[in-house]
Design a protein around this motif. Structure first.
Motif, PDB file in Angstrom:
ATOM      1  N   VAL A  47       0.839  -1.205   0.000  1.00  0.00           N
ATOM      2  CA  VAL A  47       0.000   0.000   0.000  1.00  0.00           C
ATOM      3  C   VAL A  47       0.872   1.251   0.000  1.00  0.00           C
ATOM      4  O   VAL A  47       0.577   2.233  -0.703  1.00  0.00           O
ATOM      5  N   ALA A  48       1.955   1.217   0.756  1.00  0.00           N
ATOM      6  CA  ALA A  48       2.848   2.378   0.799  1.00  0.00           C
ATOM      7  C   ALA A  48       3.486   2.622  -0.561  1.00  0.00           C
ATOM      8  O   ALA A  48       3.598   3.766  -1.014  1.00  0.00           O
ATOM      9  N   GLN A  49       3.911   1.547  -1.223  1.00  0.00           N
ATOM     10  CA  GLN A  49       4.568   1.690  -2.524  1.00  0.00           C
ATOM     11  C   GLN A  49       3.586   2.092  -3.624  1.00  0.00           C
ATOM     12  O   GLN A  49       3.946   2.787  -4.566  1.00  0.00           O
ATOM     13  N   GLN A  50       2.337   1.619  -3.527  1.00  0.00           N
ATOM     14  CA  GLN A  50       1.355   1.856  -4.587  1.00  0.00           C
ATOM     15  C   GLN A  50       0.245   2.798  -4.127  1.00  0.00           C
ATOM     16  O   GLN A  50      -0.910   2.659  -4.534  1.00  0.00           O
ATOM     17  N   GLU A  51       0.567   3.767  -3.308  1.00  0.00           N
ATOM     18  CA  GLU A  51      -0.458   4.682  -2.817  1.00  0.00           C
ATOM     19  C   GLU A  51      -1.143   5.418  -3.956  1.00  0.00           C
ATOM     20  O   GLU A  51      -2.341   5.710  -3.903  1.00  0.00           O
ATOM     21  N   GLY A  52      -0.402   5.723  -5.024  1.00  0.00           N
ATOM     22  CA  GLY A  52      -1.002   6.408  -6.156  1.00  0.00           C
ATOM     23  C   GLY A  52      -2.143   5.622  -6.766  1.00  0.00           C
ATOM     24  O   GLY A  52      -3.160   6.193  -7.181  1.00  0.00           O
ATOM     25  N   PHE A  53      -2.019   4.286  -6.806  1.00  0.00           N
ATOM     26  CA  PHE A  53      -3.110   3.464  -7.331  1.00  0.00           C
ATOM     27  C   PHE A  53      -4.338   3.581  -6.443  1.00  0.00           C
ATOM     28  O   PHE A  53      -5.457   3.749  -6.942  1.00  0.00           O
ATOM     29  N   PHE A  54      -4.165   3.480  -5.138  1.00  0.00           N
ATOM     30  CA  PHE A  54      -5.311   3.521  -4.234  1.00  0.00           C
ATOM     31  C   PHE A  54      -5.970   4.899  -4.222  1.00  0.00           C
ATOM     32  O   PHE A  54      -7.166   5.010  -3.940  1.00  0.00           O
ATOM     33  N   LEU A  55      -5.216   5.938  -4.559  1.00  0.00           N
ATOM     34  CA  LEU A  55      -5.778   7.289  -4.586  1.00  0.00           C
ATOM     35  C   LEU A  55      -6.385   7.649  -5.935  1.00  0.00           C
ATOM     36  O   LEU A  55      -7.471   8.213  -6.007  1.00  0.00           O
ATOM     37  N   ARG A  56      -5.679   7.277  -7.026  1.00  0.00           N
ATOM     38  CA  ARG A  56      -6.076   7.798  -8.344  1.00  0.00           C
ATOM     39  C   ARG A  56      -6.277   6.750  -9.420  1.00  0.00           C
ATOM     40  O   ARG A  56      -6.590   7.092 -10.547  1.00  0.00           O
ATOM     41  N   GLY A  57      -6.076   5.471  -9.135  1.00  0.00           N
ATOM     42  CA  GLY A  57      -6.415   4.456 -10.111  1.00  0.00           C
ATOM     43  C   GLY A  57      -5.213   3.790 -10.754  1.00  0.00           C
ATOM     44  O   GLY A  57      -4.054   4.068 -10.455  1.00  0.00           O
ATOM     45  N   VAL A  58      -5.521   2.895 -11.717  1.00  0.00           N
ATOM     46  CA  VAL A  58      -4.509   2.022 -12.291  1.00  0.00           C
ATOM     47  C   VAL A  58      -3.449   2.779 -13.083  1.00  0.00           C
ATOM     48  O   VAL A  58      -2.308   2.317 -13.205  1.00  0.00           O
ATOM     49  N   SER A  59      -3.791   3.928 -13.620  1.00  0.00           N
ATOM     50  CA  SER A  59      -2.814   4.684 -14.397  1.00  0.00           C
ATOM     51  C   SER A  59      -1.658   5.178 -13.536  1.00  0.00           C
ATOM     52  O   SER A  59      -0.626   5.607 -14.060  1.00  0.00           O
ATOM     53  N   HIS A  60      -1.791   5.122 -12.211  1.00  0.00           N
ATOM     54  CA  HIS A  60      -0.745   5.593 -11.307  1.00  0.00           C
ATOM     55  C   HIS A  60      -0.028   4.439 -10.604  1.00  0.00           C
ATOM     56  O   HIS A  60       0.650   4.662  -9.606  1.00  0.00           O
TER      57      HIS A  60
ATOM     58  N   PHE B  47       2.516  -6.132  -8.458  1.00  0.00           N
ATOM     59  CA  PHE B  47       3.907  -6.292  -8.885  1.00  0.00           C
ATOM     60  C   PHE B  47       3.943  -6.272 -10.407  1.00  0.00           C
ATOM     61  O   PHE B  47       3.489  -7.221 -11.069  1.00  0.00           O
ATOM     62  N   THR B  48       4.449  -5.208 -10.987  1.00  0.00           N
ATOM     63  CA  THR B  48       4.462  -5.052 -12.430  1.00  0.00           C
ATOM     64  C   THR B  48       5.848  -4.624 -12.885  1.00  0.00           C
ATOM     65  O   THR B  48       6.612  -4.012 -12.141  1.00  0.00           O
ATOM     66  N   SER B  49       6.138  -4.955 -14.140  1.00  0.00           N
ATOM     67  CA  SER B  49       7.428  -4.567 -14.712  1.00  0.00           C
ATOM     68  C   SER B  49       7.423  -3.086 -15.064  1.00  0.00           C
ATOM     69  O   SER B  49       6.373  -2.441 -15.120  1.00  0.00           O
ATOM     70  N   ALA B  50       8.610  -2.567 -15.341  1.00  0.00           N
ATOM     71  CA  ALA B  50       8.767  -1.129 -15.587  1.00  0.00           C
ATOM     72  C   ALA B  50       8.851  -0.851 -17.084  1.00  0.00           C
ATOM     73  O   ALA B  50       9.460  -1.601 -17.847  1.00  0.00           O
ATOM     74  N   ILE B  51       8.225   0.242 -17.504  1.00  0.00           N
ATOM     75  CA  ILE B  51       8.324   0.758 -18.862  1.00  0.00           C
ATOM     76  C   ILE B  51       8.948   2.146 -18.768  1.00  0.00           C
ATOM     77  O   ILE B  51       8.437   3.020 -18.061  1.00  0.00           O
ATOM     78  N   GLN B  52      10.048   2.335 -19.470  1.00  0.00           N
ATOM     79  CA  GLN B  52      10.750   3.606 -19.392  1.00  0.00           C
ATOM     80  C   GLN B  52       9.922   4.727 -20.003  1.00  0.00           C
ATOM     81  O   GLN B  52       9.301   4.559 -21.050  1.00  0.00           O
ATOM     82  N   ALA B  53       9.899   5.866 -19.352  1.00  0.00           N
ATOM     83  CA  ALA B  53       9.164   7.022 -19.866  1.00  0.00           C
ATOM     84  C   ALA B  53       9.859   7.578 -21.104  1.00  0.00           C
ATOM     85  O   ALA B  53      11.089   7.532 -21.236  1.00  0.00           O
TER      86      ALA B  53
END
Length: 517
Positions: free
Chosen positions: A383-396, A438-444
Motif C-alpha cells: 500500500v505504501a509503494q502503490q499509494e497512487g493506485f489507491f488514490l487515483r487508479g490504475v494509471s498511477h 507487482f508489475t514490470s517497468a516501462i521507461q518514460a
C-alpha cells in the motif's frame, strides 16, 4: 605432516527443517480459506486444540503455563530446541537451506495495522488466529442439490427413448461428448470399438442430436448451427450455403457470401442476425462448477478521506479475521490428563504423546500469529509503494518487484513471494490479487520516472475503447502512447494488446463490419 587419525570438535550453524517449521512455511503460501482447512485437520488430530468465538478483544498468542515447564514454548526456546525461530525461520530460503535474513525479521507489528500520513506502519497487536466459527448460519449452497451434468441430462433422455444395444451405444457416445457439447471422436472409430455397424452408430447419434439442448452431439460448429437452424425452421438453401462457408463469414467476405447464397444485403444481414442468436457451445449450460466467490484476505481502508482523497488521513491495513477460526490451547484439559490419579494416570508413552500434542498446539498458534503479522507487514508495504493506485487508479501504478518489497520490510524475496501467493486485497477500488501490484517497468519517453506495465495496458485499453470510426493500428497506438509519455515499441504494444484479449486492427475492423451487417 602428521597423517594419523584424530578427533576434532567444530561448531557450526545450520537450519533444521523440522515438521513444525515446514508447516509454518507452508502456511504462508495458503489463503485464509485454505488455512481454515489446515486448522480443522489439526483440531481433529490434536485433543488440546479447540476453536472459540471472539469475546471482546482478540486474544494474543498464549504464554507458557506451569504445566509446560519442560517444553520449549516461546520462539527463543524453539530456536534452542532446534525447531526454528519465529519469523526468521519462516523467512528461510528453502533453495539454500540457510538463514538469509537478520534478526530484524522479528517484527513487533500486529495482524492489524494503520499507515499514517507519512506511510509509516503503526500496528496494533492482534491474535495468532482471529475470527469465529460459532454462531454461523448454515451454508445454503450445501442445501441446494447439485446441478445435473450434461452427461446425466443426455442419459436421462436416452433412457426414455432407447433400449438394448441402441442404449448401450448411446451411453458410449454420450461419454465421448465434451463439456461444450461436441463429439470429438470419429464415428467410425466408435463403431469399430463397440463392434456395431456404422449405420447403427449414425442412427443413435442422430437420436442424440435431437435431444436438448439443441445442437448437442455435433461434430463441428457448422453441424451444431445446422441443428439449431433446423429446429428454428430457418434451414433453407441460402442458410445451408452460409453454414458451409463459415470461414468466409469469419474473414468478413460478405460480398462473396452474398453471391454464393444468392441473397441481397438485407437477407444476408437477416441470416447473420439469426446465427448470432444460436449457441455455439450448447453443452456449457450443464455441468459447470458453481462460481466460487473470492474471499479477500486483507482489507485496506482510507482513513480521513475517500478513495479519491489526496490529502489527510492514512491507510488501515487489516487481516480478514472472519475467515479464520480462533485457535486456543486447552491447558485445563492438559492439566487434568497430566495430574490424573491412580489407574487413570498416563504411562511414560502417554505423557510423551501429551507433551508432543502441547508443543504442536503451541507451535500452530504461534505460527498462525506470525503468519498474520507477516501478511499485514507485506500488505502495508505494498500500500505504501502503490499509494497512487489507491488514490487515483490504475494509471498511477508504479513498477514494483518482490525484491523491492523484501528489502523494504527486511524479509527474504521468497518469503514475500509466499505471502503474496493466492491472497487477495479488498479496497475501495475493488478486489485485487496481491500479485497484481507487482508489475514490470516501462521507461518514460521523456527520460522521467518509469511507469508500470499495468498503466500502459490501461492506456491501450482506453485508446481502443474510444477509437470511434477510425480503427487505430498498432503504429498509431505507439504514437499516441509516446505522446502520453510512454516510451514503448510496437511489438510491446502488440503483446499487451493480445494480453488484454483485444484483436488487431484488421480483426476489429472485420468485427465492426459484421456488427453493422
Amino acid at each position: 605432516m602428521n597423517l594419523a587419525p584424530r578427533l576434532d570438535l567444530r561448531q557450526s550453524q545450520s537450519l533444521v527443517m523440522t515438521p513444525q517449521l515446514q508447516q509454518a512455511i507452508r502456511l504462508l503460501a495458503l489463503s485464509n480459506l485454505e488455512v481454515e482447512g489446515v486448522i480443522a485437520e489439526e483440531i481433529e488430530k490434536n485433543p488440546l486444540l479447540e476453536t472459540a468465538a471472539p469475546e471482546g478483544d482478540l486474544p494474543v498468542a498464549p504464554e507458557p503455563s506451569p504445566f509446560e515447564r519442560d517444553e520449549p514454548a516461546g520462539a527463543d526456546e524453539l530456536v534452542m530446541a532446534g525447531a526454528g525461530a519465529g519469523e526468521a525461520a519462516l523467512d528461510a530460503d528453502l533453495t539454500t537451506s540457510a538463514f538469509d535474513d537478520s534478526p530484524s525479521d522479528l517484527m513487533g507489528s500486529g495482524a492489524a495495522g494503520v499507515l499514517d500520513g507519512s506511510l509509516g506502519l503503526t500496528g496494533a497487536s492482534a491474535p495468532g488466529a482471529g475470527g469465529s466459527d460459532g454462531g454461523e448460519m448454515p451454508d445454503l449452497d450445501l442445501l441446494a442439490g447439485a446441478p445435473a451434468t450434461l452427461a446425466e441430462h443426455l442419459l436421462a433422455q436416452a433412457g426414455a427413448v432407447l433400449a438394448d444395444i441402441d442404449l448401450f451405444v448411446a451411453a458410449h457416445l454420450i461419454d465421448q461428448i465434451d463439456e461444450a457439447g461436441y463429439l470429438r471422436v470419429p464415428l467410425l472409430e466408435v463403431a469399430t470399438r463397440l463392434g456395431v455397424p456404422l449405420a447403427t452408430a449414425e442412427r443413435v447419434l442422430a437420436t442424440i442430436q435431437s435431444f436438448e439442448p439443441t445442437g448437442v452431439g455435433a461434430r463441428d460448429l457448422a453441424e451444431c448451427l445446422t441443428l439449431q437452424a433446423r429446429e428454428a425452421d430457418r434451414y433453407d438453401p441460402a442458410m445451408a450455403r452460409l453454414l458451409d462457408h463459415l470461414d468466409l463469414l469469419a474473414r468478413g467476405e460478405l460480398g462473396r457470401l452474398k453471391r454464393l447464397c444468392g441473397v441481397d444485403d438485407e437477407d444476408m444481414a437477416d441470416m447473420i442476425r439469426e446465427l448470432r442468436g444460436y449457441d455455439p457451445k450448447p453443452g456449457c449450460r450443464f455441468g459447470g462448477e458453481p462460481a466460487q466467490a473470492v474471499v479477500p484476505d486483507v482489507f485496506v481502508a482510507r482513513l480521513g478521506g475517500g478513495a479519491g482523497a489526496d490529502v489527510g488521513g492514512g491507510w488501515a491495513v487489516e487481516i480478514n479475521a472472519a475467515t479464520l477460526p480462533r485457535v486456543l490451547v486447552d491447558r485445563r484439559y492438559y492439566a487434568e490428563l497430566s495430574a490424573a490419579p491412580g489407574d487413570r494416570a498416563l504411562d511414560k508413552a502417554g505423557r510423551a504423546w501429551l507433551s508432543d500434542c502441547l508443543a504442536s498446539a503451541n507451535w500452530l498458534v504461534k505460527a498462525l500469529d506470525q503468519r498474520q503479522r507477516t501478511i499485514v507487514k507485506v500488505a502495508a508495504e505494498i500500500v505504501a509503494q502503490q499509494e497512487g493506485f489507491f488514490l487515483r487508479g490504475v494509471s498511477h501504478l508504479r513498477p514494483l518487484t518482490l525484491r523491492m518489497v523484501a528489502d523494504a520490510v527486511g524479509l527474504h524475496e521468497s518469503t514475500v513471494s509466499r505471502v503474496t501467493s493466492n491472497k487477495y486485497l479488498s479496497c475501495a477500488r475493488g478486489l485485487f490479487e496481491l500479485k497484481y501490484f507487482f508489475t514490470s517497468a516501462i521507461q518514460a519517453a521523456d527520460g522521467g520516472e518509469a511507469v508500470s506495465a499495468q498503466a500502459v495496458k490501461a492506456a491501450i485499453r482506453t485508446l481502443i475503447a474510444g477509437e470511434g470510426a477510425g480503427i487505430l493500428s498498432d503504429d498509431t497506438l505507439v504514437e499516441l502512447l509516446n505522446a502520453q509519455g510512454f516510451g514503448i515499441a510496437r511489438r510491446t504494444v502488440a503483446k499487451y494488446r493480445e494480453a488484454l484479449g483485444i484483436g488487431s486492427s484488421v480483426q476489429r475492423r472485420r468485427a465492426r463490419t459484421l456488427a453493422g451487417a
